[in-house]
Design a protein around this motif. Structure first.
Motif, PDB file in Angstrom:
ATOM      1  N   GLU A 164       0.809  -1.211   0.000  1.00  0.00           N
ATOM      2  CA  GLU A 164       0.000   0.000   0.000  1.00  0.00           C
ATOM      3  C   GLU A 164       0.846   1.266   0.000  1.00  0.00           C
ATOM      4  O   GLU A 164       0.312   2.354   0.245  1.00  0.00           O
ATOM      5  N   ARG A 165       2.137   1.128  -0.241  1.00  0.00           N
ATOM      6  CA  ARG A 165       3.004   2.309  -0.279  1.00  0.00           C
ATOM      7  C   ARG A 165       2.610   3.228  -1.441  1.00  0.00           C
ATOM      8  O   ARG A 165       2.170   2.764  -2.501  1.00  0.00           O
ATOM      9  N   PRO A 166       2.812   4.539  -1.282  1.00  0.00           N
ATOM     10  CA  PRO A 166       2.430   5.481  -2.346  1.00  0.00           C
ATOM     11  C   PRO A 166       3.117   5.211  -3.686  1.00  0.00           C
ATOM     12  O   PRO A 166       2.503   5.395  -4.744  1.00  0.00           O
ATOM     13  N   PHE A 167       4.369   4.761  -3.662  1.00  0.00           N
ATOM     14  CA  PHE A 167       5.047   4.569  -4.942  1.00  0.00           C
ATOM     15  C   PHE A 167       4.423   3.411  -5.732  1.00  0.00           C
ATOM     16  O   PHE A 167       4.447   3.405  -6.970  1.00  0.00           O
ATOM     17  N   LEU A 168       3.834   2.427  -5.030  1.00  0.00           N
ATOM     18  CA  LEU A 168       3.138   1.362  -5.736  1.00  0.00           C
ATOM     19  C   LEU A 168       1.800   1.852  -6.280  1.00  0.00           C
ATOM     20  O   LEU A 168       1.365   1.423  -7.359  1.00  0.00           O
ATOM     21  N   GLU A 169       1.142   2.733  -5.523  1.00  0.00           N
ATOM     22  CA  GLU A 169      -0.087   3.337  -6.044  1.00  0.00           C
ATOM     23  C   GLU A 169       0.206   4.123  -7.306  1.00  0.00           C
ATOM     24  O   GLU A 169      -0.575   4.098  -8.278  1.00  0.00           O
ATOM     25  N   ARG A 172       0.639   1.712 -10.204  1.00  0.00           N
ATOM     26  CA  ARG A 172      -0.649   1.221 -10.699  1.00  0.00           C
ATOM     27  C   ARG A 172      -1.359   2.293 -11.526  1.00  0.00           C
ATOM     28  O   ARG A 172      -1.981   1.990 -12.553  1.00  0.00           O
ATOM     29  N   ALA A 173      -1.276   3.536 -11.068  1.00  0.00           N
ATOM     30  CA  ALA A 173      -1.919   4.635 -11.801  1.00  0.00           C
ATOM     31  C   ALA A 173      -1.302   4.823 -13.174  1.00  0.00           C
ATOM     32  O   ALA A 173      -1.986   5.227 -14.129  1.00  0.00           O
ATOM     33  N   ARG A 180       4.758  -6.880 -13.013  1.00  0.00           N
ATOM     34  CA  ARG A 180       5.858  -5.915 -12.914  1.00  0.00           C
ATOM     35  C   ARG A 180       5.978  -5.387 -11.483  1.00  0.00           C
ATOM     36  O   ARG A 180       7.076  -5.274 -10.937  1.00  0.00           O
ATOM     37  N   ILE A 181       4.836  -5.058 -10.887  1.00  0.00           N
ATOM     38  CA  ILE A 181       4.857  -4.574  -9.502  1.00  0.00           C
ATOM     39  C   ILE A 181       5.424  -5.635  -8.569  1.00  0.00           C
ATOM     40  O   ILE A 181       6.222  -5.344  -7.677  1.00  0.00           O
ATOM     41  N   MET A 182       5.019  -6.891  -8.795  1.00  0.00           N
ATOM     42  CA  MET A 182       5.472  -7.973  -7.927  1.00  0.00           C
ATOM     43  C   MET A 182       6.981  -8.187  -8.036  1.00  0.00           C
ATOM     44  O   MET A 182       7.693  -8.251  -7.019  1.00  0.00           O
ATOM     45  N   PHE A 183       7.484  -8.320  -9.267  1.00  0.00           N
ATOM     46  CA  PHE A 183       8.880  -8.710  -9.460  1.00  0.00           C
ATOM     47  C   PHE A 183       9.856  -7.543  -9.417  1.00  0.00           C
ATOM     48  O   PHE A 183      11.043  -7.747  -9.156  1.00  0.00           O
ATOM     49  N   HIS A 184       9.377  -6.321  -9.675  1.00  0.00           N
ATOM     50  CA  HIS A 184      10.281  -5.179  -9.671  1.00  0.00           C
ATOM     51  C   HIS A 184      10.218  -4.350  -8.397  1.00  0.00           C
ATOM     52  O   HIS A 184      11.125  -3.555  -8.144  1.00  0.00           O
ATOM     53  N   HIS A 185       9.167  -4.525  -7.608  1.00  0.00           N
ATOM     54  CA  HIS A 185       9.019  -3.670  -6.431  1.00  0.00           C
ATOM     55  C   HIS A 185       8.779  -4.467  -5.140  1.00  0.00           C
ATOM     56  O   HIS A 185       9.477  -4.249  -4.145  1.00  0.00           O
ATOM     57  N   VAL A 186       7.800  -5.370  -5.153  1.00  0.00           N
ATOM     58  CA  VAL A 186       7.464  -6.077  -3.918  1.00  0.00           C
ATOM     59  C   VAL A 186       8.574  -7.042  -3.515  1.00  0.00           C
ATOM     60  O   VAL A 186       9.129  -6.954  -2.408  1.00  0.00           O
ATOM     61  N   LEU A 187       8.915  -7.979  -4.387  1.00  0.00           N
ATOM     62  CA  LEU A 187       9.917  -8.991  -4.040  1.00  0.00           C
ATOM     63  C   LEU A 187      11.280  -8.396  -3.682  1.00  0.00           C
ATOM     64  O   LEU A 187      11.880  -8.787  -2.675  1.00  0.00           O
ATOM     65  N   PRO A 188      11.821  -7.443  -4.476  1.00  0.00           N
ATOM     66  CA  PRO A 188      13.125  -6.878  -4.086  1.00  0.00           C
ATOM     67  C   PRO A 188      13.112  -6.215  -2.710  1.00  0.00           C
ATOM     68  O   PRO A 188      14.136  -6.176  -2.032  1.00  0.00           O
TER      69      PRO A 188
END
Length: 277
Positions: A164-169, A172-173, A180-188
């Motif tokens: 729920e971090r702003p950069f992930l929002e 998505r926008a 891409r969100i999962m492998f480039h942002h969440v997992l790392p």
């Protein structure tokens, strides 16, 4: 390299890194370093003290303790790395699924984690051995089951914090896909703390495998295991102390090395715990 430099600056980290390297290199190079085949029996030299022929003495069957200790390193480190890698993968997978899944699915996953975690590690391992039976592959499977909930809970907690971090929002926008969100942002962002936990769990896995082998329900003979070497040593302790000293010394070196290395790695990665000179 920067993390290794931070670990090296710490006296305990330096000791842990050196001990870990000695254990890993000794296991990898065992066929080159060993002076005898690990299962070579020499009854005439049974329970001999250290000598030019047998550097660390022999056991009750005349097998060379130095060589068996090195091959036992391969078993201990191999099991620890296999268990940790498998539990890490499954734990992260289930943790991320629990964080994104509907509430009923999340509750089922957490209930499984609770059931496994409610038993002491050794008791659960013994119960699973009774079902699966002893042996190298079965030991890897059952110890993996024991450690999956630890990684899964941390993965879930980290994912819930990050998703729920702003950069992930913003991602998505901008139309970023879920993969891409999962492998480039969440997992790392969740891997760091879990890898630190994994490094600190390696000595626990080594000790658990040795304990199961000591009880006779772990690695099957004639494979060399520090636990079975300790058991044989205690059986013949009145005749020779060398089997116990060799197996206990190698087990101590490995567990101490990986523990100190894991703590230094935690301090090097976590900015709250990092201590710059």
């Amino acid at each position: 390299m920067d993390i290794l430099r931070r670990i090296w600056r710490s006296p305990s980290g330096r000791i842990g890194l050196i001990a870990t390297l000695l254990v890993v290199i000794g296991g990898l190079a065992a066929p080159l370093i060993a002076t005898h085949m690990p299962n070579q029996i020499d009854v005439a030299a049974r329970l001999s003290p250290p000598s030019a022929t047998h550097w660390l003495g022999t056991d009750h069957l005349g097998r060379d303790l130095f060589s068996r200790g090195l091959y036992g390193t391969r078993i201990a480190v191999g099991v620890a790395l296999a268990v940790t890698a498998t539990a890490l993968f499954i734990g992260i997978l289930l943790g991320v699924i629990a964080a994104y899944a509907p509430t009923p699915v999340e509750r089922i996953i957490l209930a499984v984690f609770d059931i496994i975690s409610s038993y002491p590690s050794l008791i659960l391992a013994l119960a699973l051995v009774a079902v699966l039976g002893p042996g190298l592959l079965n030991i890897i499977i059952l110890v993996t089951i024991v450690f999956v909930p630890q990684f899964g809970r941390i993965a879930r907690a980290q994912t819930l914090t990050i998703k729920e971090r702003p950069f992930l929002e913003a991602e998505r926008a901008l139309g970023a896909s879920g993969s891409r969100i999962m492998f480039h942002h969440v997992l790392p962002n969740i891997v760091g703390p879990i890898v630190v936990l994994a490094s600190m769990n390696i000595p626990v896995v080594i000790t658990l495998e040795a304990g199961l082998s000591f009880l006779g329900v772990g690695i099957r003979p004639p494979l060399a295991s520090w636990g079975s070497m300790l058991f044989d040593g205690f059986t013949y302790l009145e005749q020779s102390v060398w089997p116990v000293l060799v197996a206990g010394g190698m087990l101590t070196l490995a567990t101490l090395g990986f523990t100190l290395f894991g703590e230094a790695l935690r301090d090097a990665i976590d900015p709250k715990l990092r201590r710059e000179p």
